[in-house]
Design an enzyme around this catalytic site. Sequence first.
Site, PDB file in Angstrom:
ATOM      1  N   LYS A   1      46.138  -2.518  11.873  1.00  0.00           N
ATOM      2  CA  LYS A   1      47.127  -1.560  12.373  1.00  0.00           C
ATOM      3  C   LYS A   1      48.342  -2.237  12.995  1.00  0.00           C
ATOM      4  CE  LYS A   1      43.827   0.704  14.946  1.00  0.00           C
ATOM      5  NZ  LYS A   1      42.565   0.778  14.209  1.00  0.00           N
TER       6      LYS A   1
ATOM      7  N   LYS B   1      47.293   4.481  17.095  1.00  0.00           N
ATOM      8  CA  LYS B   1      47.171   5.406  15.972  1.00  0.00           C
ATOM      9  C   LYS B   1      48.194   6.537  16.099  1.00  0.00           C
ATOM     10  CE  LYS B   1      42.291   4.503  15.069  1.00  0.00           C
ATOM     11  NZ  LYS B   1      40.933   4.846  15.499  1.00  0.00           N
TER      12      LYS B   1
ATOM     13  N   ASP C   1      43.896   1.831  21.510  1.00  0.00           N
ATOM     14  CA  ASP C   1      43.665   2.030  20.081  1.00  0.00           C
ATOM     15  C   ASP C   1      44.118   3.429  19.655  1.00  0.00           C
ATOM     16  OD1 ASP C   1      42.487   1.143  17.541  1.00  0.00           O
ATOM     17  OD2 ASP C   1      41.103   2.821  17.914  1.00  0.00           O
TER      18      ASP C   1
ATOM     19  N   LEU D   1      39.823   8.964   5.870  1.00  0.00           N
ATOM     20  CA  LEU D   1      40.312  10.343   5.762  1.00  0.00           C
ATOM     21  C   LEU D   1      41.752  10.348   5.228  1.00  0.00           C
ATOM     22  CD1 LEU D   1      39.053  11.919   9.111  1.00  0.00           C
ATOM     23  CD2 LEU D   1      38.045  12.128   6.835  1.00  0.00           C
TER      24      LEU D   1
ATOM     25  N   THR E   1      42.343  -8.150   8.511  1.00  0.00           N
ATOM     26  CA  THR E   1      42.174  -8.830   9.790  1.00  0.00           C
ATOM     27  C   THR E   1      42.602  -7.845  10.881  1.00  0.00           C
ATOM     28  OG1 THR E   1      44.444  -9.608  10.025  1.00  0.00           O
ATOM     29  CG2 THR E   1      42.987 -10.934   8.659  1.00  0.00           C
TER      30      THR E   1
ATOM     31  N   LYS F   1      30.823 -15.505  -0.697  1.00  0.00           N
ATOM     32  CA  LYS F   1      30.669 -15.873   0.704  1.00  0.00           C
ATOM     33  C   LYS F   1      30.278 -17.341   0.848  1.00  0.00           C
ATOM     34  CE  LYS F   1      29.882 -12.569   4.229  1.00  0.00           C
ATOM     35  NZ  LYS F   1      29.228 -11.274   4.349  1.00  0.00           N
TER      36      LYS F   1
ATOM     37  N   GLY G   1      33.909   3.360  10.758  1.00  0.00           N
ATOM     38  CA  GLY G   1      32.779   2.775  10.033  1.00  0.00           C
ATOM     39  C   GLY G   1      33.275   1.920   8.887  1.00  0.00           C
TER      40      GLY G   1
HETATM   41 MG    MG Z   1      43.175   7.544   7.078  1.00  0.00          MG
END
Ligand code: MG
Length: 804
Positions: free
Chosen positions: A562, A666, A662, A596, A538, A505, A785
């Site tokens: 995404k 997805k 969002d 997941l 990003t 960093k 998270g």
């Molecule tokens: Mg996943």
Amino acid sequence: MKVLKFGGKSLADKESIQAVVQIIQDKIKNGEKITVVLSARGKTTDELEEILQKASKNEPYKEQLEAFKKYQKEGFSNVSFDEEFEVLDKLFEGVSLLGDHSKRIKDQVLSQGEVISAKLLTHVLKEKNIKANFTDSRDLIITDAQFGDAQPLDKLSKENVVSHFQEYDAATVHIVTGFIASNTKNETTTLGRNGSNYTAALLANYLDADELQNFTHVNGIYTADPELVPSAKKIAKLSFIEANELAYFGANVLHAKTIIPLIEKNIPLRILNTFDHEGEGTLITSKASEKGIKSLSVLENVALINLEGRGLLGKVGVDARIFRVLAHKNISVSIISQGSSERGIGFVVEADRAKDAKQVLEQEFESDFYTRDVSGITIEENVSVISIIGQDLSTFHKPYNALIKNQVVPLLFNNTVTGKNVSLVVRKNQLHKALNVIHGEIFEISKKINIAIFGHGLVGGTLIDQILKSAEGIENRKKIELNIFAVANSRKVLFDTNGINASWKSDLETLGVSYKIEDVIRFADEHHLENLIVVDNTASEAFTKNYIQLVEHGFDLVSSNKVANTLSFEFYKQLRAKLQENQKQYLYETNVGAGLPLIDTIKLLHLSGENITRIKGVFSGSLSYLFNTFSVEERPFSEVLQEAIDQGFTEPDPREDLCGNDVGRKLLILARELDLSNEFDDVKIHNLIPEGLRDGSAKEFLERLEELNSTYQKAKTEQEPNHVLRYIGDLWGDLSQEKGSLDVKLVSVPQSSALGQVKGSDSIFEIYTESYGDQPIVIQGAGAGAAVTARGVFGDILRLTEKG
Ligand code: MG
Ligand code: ASP
């Protein structure tokens, strides 16, 4: 007794000679009985050859000769080489007058190098009170009269050697000139370049030595040149036959004829380093190693010649003509490849002979050009040959695939039928990378994965720390070395070929440089980095514009970003086509449901032909928390929302969550996994923000949260009993068509249903399929998270390393 041989580099300067003396002293102290064979010092032989050339062309040579003398005396002013220098002066003068020289004269010239070297070492040893004896091998080794490449007459030579050694007591250390000998007329001959090795082997044979120790400037024989392949390993033990294979392809310590006297008497040969002689070196014996030895060697300074022509098909004698004219010009051919269709033939020659080769071939095939049977003779100059020694074709696909994956496409390859050996011709600028890729593959030493990480916010930063922390364990368990060679934000990049470390960093702040994506590509290229992965953490649309270029330059992609999957369907397809064309992968498991295993599961089901009929679920962790809490607690909506904001469950401007985009993205990503060609505009989104609050600043919105209360209180109370509110994504309709229906909406579901039971900020996905009927596959858990998302990205990286 042991024969010790020291090469030119071991004698190049005063320090080197000190090292040699130390080795000899130590051996004597240990009570070992030794004989020493020497080469000329440094590049002495080359120098003498050059001066001779000049003299015979009547060019001025005296300056170079003086420099030569100075070099030989430097640091050893008390040893006199007057005699040797005088011989040289006379010889060069004669040659210069004559304007020519014979091979006989050349041998006389070159022999002075070894005489000087042996004389010098004898002197230095005597000063140290060692009983050293200068031994001129011309008195011992008798050869035929083939100057420049003389053959020893064994019986005579052996008698001479044995009786010479008998004359002296056991404590005497003979310092023998290598390389030089004499014929039966007492004229000086030499045994061919690098011939001191041969002298040493002959002495070992005649004297029944226990071992020949060849002191070089390397620690032994390696699986590849350590300067080109840092992970090259020293080979502890190998057989003469194996060593011979290596020697044939460029390891110049060994020559086939050197080995023969040793094999005959079963004398082991040890390759050692003068400057690091504590090691065991490489031991070469008659015994073959059990597993067979593999190693890589390289031929440089070569060119590939290609003779092309349709008319060659079925013609008799084409090859013979090629090789006849090349042989006539004394051009040697090292690697040949020819297709069964005889459309053309490719072969490798020494680079400085390529033009000659082309010229004689053009002459030879002139009439075939005319009849168009031959269409072209081309030279590919910047090539190198890699030989994988010990490699047969049964497992060749492994290094070969790895090369292709790394965008190294060999120009030509061939194998030997007997023995195991596959050679590849590659472009010179790809040599380094090719060697490392092949080496990693055939030795199953850790495969190095070179990663560039873009974005080091919460997810990116956590990922870097996770990688740095687990790298060692992964290397031990999976033989995979994760090397982060670049970290970047939108402004700066930090490069380190050897991988960034915990201080990345601050290093990025101090050492980072501004960049364009081309710089990252160039860096990887210039440092020959293999197995490249770009990680996009990003949220930037601008960065996704680089994807295609990166794929074209050999990078696999992993992203938590995404955006690339939700731009136009056109781009979506284009990216996939590029990936396929370049045999690259793009993984983005974290795009939906964070860590997941959702996307992978859907992919598998879909691929295996399972008909997915509907996917429904709570896709957003923040909205999950909001409605799970609001549904069961008697509190105003605004209060629960404020709490979610305060705990960091939402974006800083919570409208980014509340607007539903969002979730819509997805949902679109999942739809596209099922080969549906939906666009983002097709997604029907229930925006949770009342019309009047959609514009305006975040601050303003945060001050007016209470205005949301009446809407959601109403929705809550109008429900049937034991129902709860959930904000869901729903992909439904006839999914075997081109497009599906995509809804993002607020629904009321029974509290006892799967959706109704979701707690905290968990996500849940119900996947309905034909075989599973009404019972969906349910995937549920923390779907947001930094830590779990970073884990998910890490998982994708590891998946890629396995596919390679
Ligand atoms: Mg996943
Ligand atoms: N001095 C000779 C050469 O350079 C012999 C040797 O070094 O082994 O070829």
